[in-house]
Design an enzyme around this catalytic site. Structure first.
Site, PDB file in Angstrom:
ATOM      1  N   ASN A 101       9.029  -5.923   1.356  1.00  0.00           N
ATOM      2  CA  ASN A 101      10.059  -4.910   1.600  1.00  0.00           C
ATOM      3  C   ASN A 101       9.515  -3.500   1.410  1.00  0.00           C
ATOM      4  O   ASN A 101       8.636  -3.263   0.583  1.00  0.00           O
ATOM      5  CB  ASN A 101      11.249  -5.128   0.651  1.00  0.00           C
ATOM      6  CG  ASN A 101      11.901  -6.469   0.894  1.00  0.00           C
ATOM      7  OD1 ASN A 101      11.651  -7.106   1.924  1.00  0.00           O
ATOM      8  ND2 ASN A 101      12.684  -6.940  -0.060  1.00  0.00           N
TER       9      ASN A 101
ATOM     10  N   ASP B  99      11.890  -0.965   1.153  1.00  0.00           N
ATOM     11  CA  ASP B  99      13.099  -0.200   0.824  1.00  0.00           C
ATOM     12  C   ASP B  99      13.082   0.442  -0.566  1.00  0.00           C
ATOM     13  O   ASP B  99      13.941   1.269  -0.879  1.00  0.00           O
ATOM     14  CB  ASP B  99      14.356  -1.090   0.991  1.00  0.00           C
ATOM     15  CG  ASP B  99      14.324  -2.348   0.112  1.00  0.00           C
ATOM     16  OD1 ASP B  99      14.909  -3.366   0.511  1.00  0.00           O
ATOM     17  OD2 ASP B  99      13.702  -2.319  -0.975  1.00  0.00           O
TER      18      ASP B  99
ATOM     19  N   HIS C  78       3.719  -4.224   2.634  1.00  0.00           N
ATOM     20  CA  HIS C  78       3.954  -3.534   3.914  1.00  0.00           C
ATOM     21  C   HIS C  78       4.245  -2.058   3.717  1.00  0.00           C
ATOM     22  O   HIS C  78       4.747  -1.405   4.640  1.00  0.00           O
ATOM     23  CB  HIS C  78       5.120  -4.206   4.663  1.00  0.00           C
ATOM     24  CG  HIS C  78       4.809  -5.627   5.051  1.00  0.00           C
ATOM     25  ND1 HIS C  78       5.777  -6.510   5.477  1.00  0.00           N
ATOM     26  CD2 HIS C  78       3.650  -6.325   5.047  1.00  0.00           C
ATOM     27  CE1 HIS C  78       5.212  -7.679   5.731  1.00  0.00           C
ATOM     28  NE2 HIS C  78       3.930  -7.598   5.479  1.00  0.00           N
TER      29      HIS C  78
ATOM     30  N   CYS D  38       2.157  17.533   8.119  1.00  0.00           N
ATOM     31  CA  CYS D  38       1.419  17.664   6.854  1.00  0.00           C
ATOM     32  C   CYS D  38       1.410  19.140   6.427  1.00  0.00           C
ATOM     33  O   CYS D  38       1.038  20.029   7.203  1.00  0.00           O
ATOM     34  CB  CYS D  38      -0.016  17.158   7.062  1.00  0.00           C
ATOM     35  SG  CYS D  38      -1.055  17.376   5.615  1.00  0.00           S
TER      36      CYS D  38
ATOM     37  N   CYS E  21      -2.535  20.273   6.477  1.00  0.00           N
ATOM     38  CA  CYS E  21      -3.356  20.525   7.683  1.00  0.00           C
ATOM     39  C   CYS E  21      -2.519  20.631   8.957  1.00  0.00           C
ATOM     40  O   CYS E  21      -3.049  20.829  10.046  1.00  0.00           O
ATOM     41  CB  CYS E  21      -4.390  19.392   7.840  1.00  0.00           C
ATOM     42  SG  CYS E  21      -3.650  17.834   8.336  1.00  0.00           S
TER      43      CYS E  21
ATOM     44  N   GLY F 133      14.084 -14.810  -0.042  1.00  0.00           N
ATOM     45  CA  GLY F 133      14.598 -13.960   1.033  1.00  0.00           C
ATOM     46  C   GLY F 133      13.601 -13.596   2.100  1.00  0.00           C
ATOM     47  O   GLY F 133      13.584 -12.468   2.590  1.00  0.00           O
TER      48      GLY F 133
ATOM     49  N   SER G 127      11.760 -15.155   5.839  1.00  0.00           N
ATOM     50  CA  SER G 127      11.758 -16.226   6.851  1.00  0.00           C
ATOM     51  C   SER G 127      10.392 -16.893   6.916  1.00  0.00           C
ATOM     52  O   SER G 127      10.184 -17.846   7.650  1.00  0.00           O
ATOM     53  CB  SER G 127      12.128 -15.637   8.222  1.00  0.00           C
ATOM     54  OG  SER G 127      11.219 -14.580   8.519  1.00  0.00           O
TER      55      SER G 127
ATOM     56  N   ASN H  76      16.841 -19.194  -0.441  1.00  0.00           N
ATOM     57  CA  ASN H  76      17.155 -18.711   0.897  1.00  0.00           C
ATOM     58  C   ASN H  76      18.374 -19.477   1.397  1.00  0.00           C
ATOM     59  O   ASN H  76      18.424 -20.697   1.235  1.00  0.00           O
ATOM     60  CB  ASN H  76      15.957 -18.963   1.833  1.00  0.00           C
ATOM     61  CG  ASN H  76      16.042 -18.188   3.131  1.00  0.00           C
ATOM     62  OD1 ASN H  76      17.115 -18.100   3.724  1.00  0.00           O
ATOM     63  ND2 ASN H  76      14.941 -17.605   3.562  1.00  0.00           N
TER      64      ASN H  76
ATOM     65  N   ALA I 147      20.188 -14.850  -2.995  1.00  0.00           N
ATOM     66  CA  ALA I 147      19.361 -14.469  -4.151  1.00  0.00           C
ATOM     67  C   ALA I 147      20.209 -13.832  -5.245  1.00  0.00           C
ATOM     68  O   ALA I 147      20.010 -14.099  -6.441  1.00  0.00           O
ATOM     69  CB  ALA I 147      18.290 -13.485  -3.686  1.00  0.00           C
TER      70      ALA I 147
HETATM   71  N1  APR Z   1      19.436 -14.075  -0.281  1.00  0.00           N
HETATM   72  C1  APR Z   1      18.252 -14.678   0.032  1.00  0.00           C
HETATM   73  N2  APR Z   1      17.761 -14.756   1.290  1.00  0.00           N
HETATM   74  C2  APR Z   1      18.521 -14.228   2.268  1.00  0.00           C
HETATM   75  C3  APR Z   1      19.757 -13.601   2.036  1.00  0.00           C
HETATM   76  C4  APR Z   1      20.222 -13.543   0.700  1.00  0.00           C
HETATM   77  N3  APR Z   1      21.399 -12.982   0.381  1.00  0.00           N
HETATM   78  N4  APR Z   1      20.260 -13.185   3.242  1.00  0.00           N
HETATM   79  C5  APR Z   1      19.352 -13.532   4.180  1.00  0.00           C
HETATM   80  N5  APR Z   1      18.322 -14.167   3.604  1.00  0.00           N
HETATM   81  C6  APR Z   1      17.122 -14.717   4.244  1.00  0.00           C
HETATM   82  C7  APR Z   1      17.290 -15.130   5.682  1.00  0.00           C
HETATM   83  O1  APR Z   1      17.776 -16.470   5.758  1.00  0.00           O
HETATM   84  C8  APR Z   1      15.848 -15.024   6.199  1.00  0.00           C
HETATM   85  O2  APR Z   1      15.153 -16.252   6.003  1.00  0.00           O
HETATM   86  O3  APR Z   1      16.166 -13.682   4.262  1.00  0.00           O
HETATM   87  C9  APR Z   1      15.238 -13.948   5.315  1.00  0.00           C
HETATM   88  C10 APR Z   1      14.957 -12.653   6.054  1.00  0.00           C
HETATM   89  O4  APR Z   1      13.968 -12.935   7.014  1.00  0.00           O
HETATM   90  P1  APR Z   1      13.446 -11.751   7.948  1.00  0.00           P
HETATM   91  O5  APR Z   1      14.615 -11.010   8.494  1.00  0.00           O
HETATM   92  O6  APR Z   1      12.444 -12.359   8.871  1.00  0.00           O
HETATM   93  O7  APR Z   1      12.730 -10.766   6.933  1.00  0.00           O
HETATM   94  P2  APR Z   1      11.298 -10.924   6.271  1.00  0.00           P
HETATM   95  O8  APR Z   1      10.941 -12.349   6.065  1.00  0.00           O
HETATM   96  O9  APR Z   1      11.290 -10.055   5.062  1.00  0.00           O
HETATM   97  O10 APR Z   1      10.341 -10.270   7.393  1.00  0.00           O
HETATM   98  C11 APR Z   1       8.973 -10.142   7.067  1.00  0.00           C
HETATM   99  O11 APR Z   1       8.642  -8.930   9.130  1.00  0.00           O
HETATM  100  O12 APR Z   1       9.658  -7.422  10.549  1.00  0.00           O
HETATM  101  C12 APR Z   1       8.644  -7.578   9.602  1.00  0.00           C
HETATM  102  O13 APR Z   1       7.663  -5.960   8.217  1.00  0.00           O
HETATM  103  C13 APR Z   1       8.851  -6.662   8.431  1.00  0.00           C
HETATM  104  O14 APR Z   1       8.503  -7.123   6.076  1.00  0.00           O
HETATM  105  C14 APR Z   1       9.103  -7.614   7.270  1.00  0.00           C
HETATM  106  C15 APR Z   1       8.440  -8.894   7.722  1.00  0.00           C
END
Ligand code: APR
Length: 251
Positions: free
Chosen positions: A104, A106, A121, A150, A153, A190, A192, A216, A234
């Site tokens: 993340n 954020d 990232h 910047c 520069c 959290g 994918s 998840n 989570a």
């Molecule tokens: N608690 C836990 N997991 C959750 C929740 C929750 N409340 N809500 C959603 N999720 C899960 C979803 O089921 C999904 O599997 O969080 C996951 C989010 O997956 P993505 O949207 O693919 O995000 P992420 O895995 O962080 O992506 C990885 O991809 O786009 C790039 O750089 C970006 O860091 C990011 C990377």
């Protein structure tokens, strides 16, 4: 929480564990109101990453890319850490060896109070000069100028984040795999589990003998490799596990 989660076996493992690693993805911030990327409400459903989160997109139209990041910064600036983030700040204090690795950008783990964070990232609140590579922090939401330049520069500043098509710094990569191979338990929360190299960290941990705990609401490619897999949010499951840990630590 509808169903009683069976946390007993995991608690049994954790009571004899001193080295814990946690790997988080955007899902841990979902309950703070920050959109994930690939879910039904995800950012990539509304925007095309190749138009906004790549070096080519930035060199073609830095203003458009910064307008999108400025919009995301505006959303994130109003969001607060949720109970899931807060439990991890507790665990950082309670487990003798604790590492937090996040995909993340954020900054909510920092906002929650986590200290020792490996940001794979980058961070949306950091900007990097494309000429000098100097990184600065800027919390203006909205940004005073778009695209930001910047002060030193005059070159363009870019978001200090890893875009599609870019690789992570070797230092960060080595550290992430080292931390993953040193833990006894890795929580994967959290994500994918489709974006590399983050998706390989739990496999490296498992190869080194760690137990893998996935949290998840949906199954992922990691689910079948996990020793424990909790289907849920989570922000609900982490406090539940933490509560059970507190009970046994008092006994
Ligand atoms: N608690 C836990 N997991 C959750 C929740 C929750 N409340 N809500 C959603 N999720 C899960 C979803 O089921 C999904 O599997 O969080 C996951 C989010 O997956 P993505 O949207 O693919 O995000 P992420 O895995 O962080 O992506 C990885 O991809 O786009 C790039 O750089 C970006 O860091 C990011 C990377």
């Amino acid at each position: 929480m509808a169903v009683k989660l069976e946390t007993g076996p995991l608690i049994e493992v954790l009571r004899n564990t001193s080295r814990v690693a946690v790997s988080t993805g955007s899902g841990i911030s979902a309950e703070s109101g920050i959109p994930t990327f690939r879910g039904k409400e995800g950012l990539w459903k509304k925007f095309r990453p190749e138009e906004l989160a790549t070096p080519t997109a930035f060199s073609k139209n830095p203003k458009l890319v910064w307008e999108w990041y400025d919009w995301r910064r505006g959303i994130i600036a109003q969001k607060k850490p949720n109970p899931g983030h807060k439990v991890l700040t507790e665990w950082e204090k309670n487990f003798p060896q604790f590492s937090l690795i996040t995909q993340n950008i954020d900054g909510l783990h920092q906002k929650a109070g986590s200290k020792n964070i490996l940001e794979l990232h980058g961070n949306i609140w950091k900007l990097r000069c494309i000429n000098e590579d100097i990184i600065t922090e800027n919390y203006d939401a909205p940004l005073k100028e778009i695209p930001p330049l910047c002060q030193d520069c005059g070159a363009l500043l870019r978001p200090h984040v890893v875009w599609f098509g870019e690789s992570l710094s070797s230092t960060i990569l080595q550290k992430a795999f080292l931390l993953s191979s040193q833990c006894e338990v890795m929580f994967v929360i959290g994500t994918s589990a489709v974006v590399q190299p983050a998706a390989s960290l739990p496999l490296a941990a498992a190869q080194a003998g760690a137990k893998i705990v996935e949290i998840n609401p949906d199954p992922t490619p990691l689910t079948s490799y996990s020793d424990f897999s909790f289907r849920g949010k989570a922000g609900e499951i982490l406090p539940l596990i933490d509560g059970e840990l507190k009970i046994i630590s008092r006994s």
